[in-house]
Design an enzyme around this catalytic site. Structure first.
Site, PDB file in Angstrom:
ATOM      1  N   ARG A 165       0.975  -1.325   0.030  1.00 49.27           N
ATOM      2  CA  ARG A 165       0.054  -0.050   0.102  1.00 49.27           C
ATOM      3  C   ARG A 165       0.792   1.299  -0.097  1.00 49.27           C
ATOM      4  O   ARG A 165       0.879   1.765  -0.925  1.00 49.27           O
ATOM      5  CB  ARG A 165      -1.000  -0.087   1.122  1.00 49.27           C
ATOM      6  N   ASP A 166       1.576   1.467   1.142  1.00 54.87           N
ATOM      7  CA  ASP A 166       2.124   2.718   1.233  1.00 54.87           C
ATOM      8  C   ASP A 166       3.642   2.883   0.150  1.00 54.87           C
ATOM      9  O   ASP A 166       3.845   3.947  -0.296  1.00 54.87           O
ATOM     10  CB  ASP A 166       2.770   3.020   2.633  1.00 54.87           C
ATOM     11  N   ASN A 192       9.842   4.871   1.974  1.00 56.16           N
ATOM     12  CA  ASN A 192       9.865   4.223   3.239  1.00 56.16           C
ATOM     13  C   ASN A 192      11.312   3.422   3.565  1.00 56.16           C
ATOM     14  O   ASN A 192      11.918   3.234   2.572  1.00 56.16           O
ATOM     15  CB  ASN A 192       8.602   3.094   3.086  1.00 56.16           C
ATOM     16  N   CYS A 201       9.355   9.207  -2.591  1.00 52.91           N
ATOM     17  CA  CYS A 201       9.001  10.352  -1.781  1.00 52.91           C
ATOM     18  C   CYS A 201       8.062  11.506  -2.800  1.00 52.91           C
ATOM     19  O   CYS A 201       8.948  11.939  -3.727  1.00 52.91           O
ATOM     20  CB  CYS A 201      10.401  11.146  -1.120  1.00 52.91           C
ATOM     21  N   HIS A 229       6.963   4.951  12.247  1.00 57.33           N
ATOM     22  CA  HIS A 229       6.911   4.684  10.655  1.00 57.33           C
ATOM     23  C   HIS A 229       7.846   5.835  10.261  1.00 57.33           C
ATOM     24  O   HIS A 229       7.822   6.919  10.067  1.00 57.33           O
ATOM     25  CB  HIS A 229       5.512   4.958  10.130  1.00 57.33           C
TER      26      HIS A 229
END
Lengths: 302, 302
Positions: free
Chosen positions: A15-16, A249, A240, A207
Site C-alpha cells: 500500500r504505502d 519508506n 517520496c 513509521h
C-alpha cells in the site's frame, strides 16, 4: 531502557510503497507480493487502499487484491480507508484492520485536504465507530510527525494532540510517522517519549522514511524509548512525493538486518525478504533501494 | 552516556573513496576535491596514498595531488603509507599525518598480505618511528573490526589486540573500521567499549561503511559510547570491493545531517558539502550515494 527482545514489523510495501510508485503495478504482482510477504512471516501487511481511484489510480484494484490473496491465519491485513465509502470497501473485502490518518501539521492538513487537523480527525469518527462495531481493528496514523513539507517544523504538542484524538476514537494502534524522512534520533526520542506519556507505548509504532538516510538511526532511538512496532517496505518500495528521485519508506531488509544484529526477534524469514525485494525491484525494472538487500544479492552473485 | 557537543569528521573521499572507484579520477578533480573539502571546514582530509601504482593505479598521482592542493592552515592532510617507501613519499609531500593499517582478521591478513596480523603491524614499526621523528602524526587503522569477508566473525579480543599494537607504535589516533559494513549497533558498542578500556576514547575513531545500511545507526551507537571522531566520504564516494555495486563509505552528508539534528557541532559547512557531493557525482556520471544529499538536491530543483 533495555532493548525489547521482540518487535512487530508491519510491511507497508503493497500500500504505502506501491501507492508512491509512478507506474501502476499489475494486480497479479500485487497479489503475489502480499502472499509472499505473509508467507515470509510478517504478522501485519498493509495490503490495499480503498480510496477514490480518481485520486490514487495506483490503488484502484484494492478490492481485487484483497479478494485474490491467500489469507494466512493470524496475519493482519490492513487497508487504508479515508471515509465511510472506504470502510464499506474494507468490510466487503474482509480486511482485519483499517487505517485512518491525520497530519500533525496544520499547514499540511489545510493544503492536502483543505480543513483543520481537528476537523480532519473528527471526520473519521463514524468510520472508526463502524469499524469497531464490525470487529475490525483501527489504526491511526499521524503523518508529518517529525516535520512537514510546507511548514517545516512540527510541534511535539501537535503530535501528542493528534495521538489523543486517535486514542479517543478507540484506535488499537497509533503510528508516529515521519512521512518525509526529515527526523533525527534526538527528536524521535522526544516525540516518542511525549506520545508515550498518553498512549501505552506497546500500542505505538514508528513509521520512518529514509529520505535523508536517518531511518535506521531513528528506529534505534525509538527502540531505546520502548517502541516495539515498526513499519517498513521491502526493497524500500515507494518514493517520496516531495523530492523526486529521493528515497521513501525505510527498506525492510535494512531494518531486519539491524534487528537481527541486536538479537531482536521478528518472526520474519530474512532470506525470503531479500528474495522478495530483488524480485520486486526486477518487476519495476530498477535496482532495489535496500542496501542490505543489494549487498546480499551482490554477494550471492559473486 | 550523554552525547558529545562536538565531533571531528575526517573526510576520506579523496583517498578511501576514490581508491575504490573503478575509473581513474583526473588529478585536477582530486585537487579541487581536497581544496573544496578543506574550504568547507573539515579539520582532517585523507588526501592521498603513497602505495605502489601497480597495486592501486587510482592513487598513482598522490605526490602531484599533495603538491598542488592549497594548504589550509590548521587542516590535517593525511596520507596512507604501506611501508618506508610510502613514508618517503609522505615526507616529500609534506603530509601532516600518515595512516598505517592492519586487519583484526587473521584470514584477511593472510589472504591480503600473506602474513599474520602481528607481523603485518610489526612491519610498520620503522615507518611509525620515522614518521614520529619527523614530527608527523600517526594514525592506525584497524580494518575488518566488525567482520571479515573471508572468516566472517571477528573476535573483539582481536580488535583490542591490534589497538594495543598500534598504541605501542605511538599512534595518535586509532580507527575502528567496519570496512565491509556488516556491523550493527550492539556489536559496535561492545567493540568500542572494549577498545576504550585500553585506548583513550578521545583518540578513537569510528570508520563505518554503509554496505548494509547500518552506518548511521552504528555512528549513533558509537556516539553513545563516547566516540567523537568519525570518518565519512562525501556523496558516499567509493564502493565495496567485496560486493560489486554495493555501497561503500558512509556519506558525509547523511552523517552531518544527523549530527546537526543531534545538536553536535562539526565546524563543517553542510550546504557546501551537499554541493561538493553533487559535483563529484556529476563528475563520475552517476547519482550520488548520499540520501540526504540527493533529497536536498532534489528539493533545490523543485
Amino acid at each position: 531502557m533495555p532493548l525489547p527482545s521482540r518487535v512487530k514489523i508491519v510491511e507497508v510495501s503493497p500500500r504505502d510503497g506501491l501507492q508512491n510508485e509512478k507506474e501502476f503495478v499489475p494486480t497479479d504482482i500485487k497479489v503475489e507480493l502480499v502472499d509472499r510477504l505473509s508467507a515470509a512471516g510478517f504478522p501485519n501487511v498493509e495490503a490495499a487502499s480503498f480510496v477514490s481511484p480518481k485520486w490514487v489510480p495506483q490503488m484502484a484494484d484494492g478490492a481485487e487484491v484483497m479478494g485474490r490473496i491467500a489469507r494466512r491465519p493470524g496475519t493482519i491485513y490492513s487497508v487504508l480507508t479515508p471515509n465511510l465509502k472506504g470502510l464499506e470497501g474494507a468490510l466487503a473485502a474482509k480486511a482485519d484492520e483499517i487505517v485512518i490518518f491525520g497530519a500533525a501539521s496544520e499547514a499540511f492538513s489545510q493544503k492536502n485536504i483543505n480543513c483543520s487537523i481537528a476537523e480532519s480527525i473528527a471526520r473519521f469518527e463514524p468510520v472508526a465507530e463502524a469499524a469497531r462495531a464490525a470487529g475490525l481493528r483501527v489504526r491511526g496514523s499521524i503523518s508529518c510527525a517529525l516535520g512537514c513539507p510546507y511548514q517545516g517544523e512540527v510541534a511535539i504538542d501537535s503530535v501528542v494532540d493528534v495521538a489523543r484524538r486517535f486514542q479517543a476514537l478507540g484506535c488499537d494502534e497509533i503510528d508516529v510517522a515521519d512521512t518525509i524522512g526529515v527526523g533525527t534520533p534526538r527528536r524521535v526520542r522526544e516525540v516518542m517519549s511525549a506520545v508515550s506519556a498518553i498512549v501505552d507505548p506497546a500500542r505505538l509504532s514508528g513509521h520512518f522514511h529514509d529520505t535523508y538516510g536517518q531511518a535506521l538511526a531513528n528506529i534505534l532511538a525509538a527502540l531505546e524509548t520502548g517502541i516495539t512496532i515498526f513499519h517498513s517496505s521491502v526493497s524500500g518500495l515507494g518514493g517520496c512525493p516531495y523530492a523526486k528521485g529521493a528515497t521513501g519508506n525505510v527498506a525492510t531488509e535494512d531494518v531486519l538486518y539491524m534487528l537481527r544484529g541486536l538479537d531482536i526477534d521478528t518472526g520474519v524469514d530474512f532470506d525470503a525478504v531479500v528474495d522478495i525485494g530483488q524480485w520486486m525491484a526486477a518487476n519495476l525494472n530498477r535496482k532495489g533501494s535496500s542496501r542490505a538487500g543489494n549487498a546480499i544479492a551482490a554477494k550471492r552473485q559473486a
